[in-house]
Scaffold this active site. Structure first.
Site, PDB file in Angstrom:
ATOM      1  N   LYS A  22       0.760  -1.375  -0.052  1.00 42.11           N
ATOM      2  CA  LYS A  22       0.071  -0.076   0.087  1.00 42.11           C
ATOM      3  C   LYS A  22       0.969   1.139   0.052  1.00 42.11           C
ATOM      4  CE  LYS A  22      -1.819   1.748   3.813  1.00 42.11           C
ATOM      5  NZ  LYS A  22      -1.832   3.180   4.349  1.00 42.11           N
ATOM      6  N   ASN A  23       1.869   1.285   0.914  1.00 38.08           N
ATOM      7  CA  ASN A  23       2.693   2.543   0.923  1.00 38.08           C
ATOM      8  C   ASN A  23       3.633   3.055  -0.152  1.00 38.08           C
ATOM      9  OD1 ASN A  23       1.542   2.987   3.631  1.00 38.08           O
ATOM     10  ND2 ASN A  23       2.920   2.089   4.667  1.00 38.08           N
ATOM     11  N   CYS A 118      -4.047  18.199   9.378  1.00 43.46           N
ATOM     12  CA  CYS A 118      -2.968  18.096   9.922  1.00 43.46           C
ATOM     13  C   CYS A 118      -2.337  19.296  10.266  1.00 43.46           C
ATOM     14  CB  CYS A 118      -1.756  17.249   8.955  1.00 43.46           C
ATOM     15  SG  CYS A 118      -0.055  17.541   9.566  1.00 43.46           S
ATOM     16  N   ARG A 123       3.133  14.872  13.617  1.00 44.78           N
ATOM     17  CA  ARG A 123       3.205  14.160  12.283  1.00 44.78           C
ATOM     18  C   ARG A 123       3.296  15.180  11.252  1.00 44.78           C
ATOM     19  NH1 ARG A 123      -0.656   8.849  11.247  1.00 44.78           N
ATOM     20  NH2 ARG A 123       1.024   8.769   9.610  1.00 44.78           N
ATOM     21  N   ASP A 308       4.682   0.221  12.008  1.00 45.66           N
ATOM     22  CA  ASP A 308       3.317  -0.260  11.596  1.00 45.66           C
ATOM     23  C   ASP A 308       3.308  -1.815  12.036  1.00 45.66           C
ATOM     24  OD1 ASP A 308       2.547   1.986  10.591  1.00 45.66           O
ATOM     25  OD2 ASP A 308       3.131   1.497   8.458  1.00 45.66           O
ATOM     26  N   ARG A 400      -8.698   0.153   4.720  1.00 44.49           N
ATOM     27  CA  ARG A 400      -7.555   0.888   4.409  1.00 44.49           C
ATOM     28  C   ARG A 400      -6.121   0.524   3.975  1.00 44.49           C
ATOM     29  NH1 ARG A 400      -5.714   4.684   8.059  1.00 44.49           N
ATOM     30  NH2 ARG A 400      -4.427   5.670   6.172  1.00 44.49           N
TER      31      ARG A 400
END
Length: 422
Positions: A22-23, A118, A123, A308, A400
């Site tokens: 995904k990333n 954000c 982050r 993660d 997701r």
């Protein structure tokens, strides 16, 4: 809203296919903005985040087609109609900020909403902005949007990141491919997703050296072309499914998995008493005799233990023999899954960025609530090992980052189903 019900206690045996990362895919997709020629991504994951990025690119005028039931993405940005990434789409996903560098590099201007509400702080995206400023971009933050311009084009520069940031490295890397002159990214992220992006950009005609190290050198070119690129396997999905037989017992082969993507994680599994083996088909995992042993974990940038996989590892260590200490050094407030595991009988004490986990022989099924993507799958893992029934609520987080969780685990013998909440 869907729920997932797990009846624990079943050992897992079989094979689980590992999807594309995904990333990685979320960084590869914006690369289409750098060229007017087609970009085709194979081994794409079928996830809601991918659909969100597709919608964002389409809002800019890019064409995005999903082929072969979503496993192939055909992208083309030959005729961009907008340079504004609107808040209504960007707010859904932090990776949306990755359109900023490519838009600016190709056309000299971009307007991108700050992602997910954000603030420049926790982050932060400030490293993205400072990298682009170093390359000559003029930035103005107003009304929640980044207004960026480079009317004479971006200029090669030395960018020294004060700390490692995967997203900032990706944004700067893409922007630098079309900058005039040489750009050097120092203290760059080393993740496999960075390597995958660099390989794709190189196929498109970029001149890049050093990916996978902390110094990446990019020699800007006048234009990039098209390419076909196979998305690297998802190391976080791989690690998650490696934990499934570790926590339940049994033996599972993660098809297409590569141990070099999860070396630090695999070393912790070995220390905990889990057999991990690279085979021609993928990564084979089996729990050795007896309970899992306690191990200490510190999350670090790649090649260290991935943040993660911290939540999933906590679920395993909640059933280990002994006391484990998990230290989270990447993101603050990333132990939100701990109270839900405690509802299942886990003994966890959280003090700031450190969680002390005293293993129990068996977790107990309970209704729990997912607070984020990785927390959701950690609760599913815990449910696989728990006595009785576990009901996981708010599983939209799960979609997701994981495709077909129920089918993949169910195919190996797990008692798991998705139901619509009445």
């Amino acid at each position: 809203m869907d729920q997932i019900i797990i009846r624990g206690g079943a050992e897992l045996h079989g094979e689980i296919p590992i999807a594309g990362a995904k990333n990685a895919c979320l960084a590869l997709m914006p690369a289409t903005l750098l060229s007017d020629e087609p970009l085709t991504l194979t081994n794409a994951p079928r996830l809601s985040d991918i659909r969100t990025m597709s919608a964002l690119l389409q809002s800019l005028g890019a064409e995005v087609s999903s082929l072969q039931r979503g496993k192939v993405l055909a992208l083309s940005s030959h005729d961009l109609t907008s340079h504004t990434a609107e808040y209504d789409i960007v707010r859904k996903m932090r990776a949306s900020i990755l359109v900023l560098g490519p838009l600016l590099a190709r056309s000299g201007h971009a307007v991108v909403s700050l992602p997910g509400g954000c603030a420049i702080g926790a982050r932060p995206v400030d490293l993205h902005l400072k990298a682009l400023e170093a390359m000559g971009a003029v930035l103005d933050l107003r009304e929640g949007y980044v207004h960026a311009s480079a009317p004479r084009g971006l200029i090669g520069a030395v960018v020294n990141f004060p700390f490692v940031s995967v997203g900032a490295t990706e944004n700067a890397l893409m922007a630098a491919t079309l900058a005039k002159g040489t750009t050097v990214l120092k203290n760059a992220a080393r993740e496999p997703e960075i390597v995958d992006l660099a390989e794709c950009l190189r196929q498109m005609g970029a001149a890049i050296e050093g990916e996978g190290t902390d110094t990446i050198t990019i020699e800007g070119v006048d234009r990039l072309g098209g390419a076909t690129h196979n998305v690297v396997a998802d190391r976080i999905e791989l690690g998650t499914y490696m934990l499934a037989p570790a926590i339940t017992g049994g033996s599972v082969t993660c098809l297409g998995g590569r141990l070099d993507l999860v070396t630090a994680f695999a070393e912790k599994l070995d220390a905990a008493g889990i057999s991990v083996e690279q085979t021609a088909a993928g990564v084979k995992v089996a729990r050795r005799n007896g309970r899992v042993r306690a191990v200490d974990v510190v999350t670090e940038p790649f090649p260290g233990f991935p943040t993660d996989l911290q939540a999933q590892m906590m679920a395993l260590l909640a059933t280990a023999e002994g006391v484990s200490v998990l230290e989270e050094r990447i993101f603050e407030n990333r132990f939100m899954h701990a109270p839900e595991l405690i509802r299942m009988g886990a003994q966890i004490d959280v003090q700031g960025g450190t969680a002390t986990v005293t293993g129990v022989p068996r977790l107990k099924g309970a209704p729990v609530m997912a607070t984020d993507l990785r927390a959701s799958v950690s609760l599913i893992l815990a449910g696989l090992a728990a006595e009785g029934e576990t009901l996981v609520n708010r599983v939209y987080h799960l979609d997701r980052g994981y495709e077909k969780v129920e089918q993949k685990l169910g195919g190996c013998g797990a008692h798991i189903e998705r139901v619509a909440n009445q």
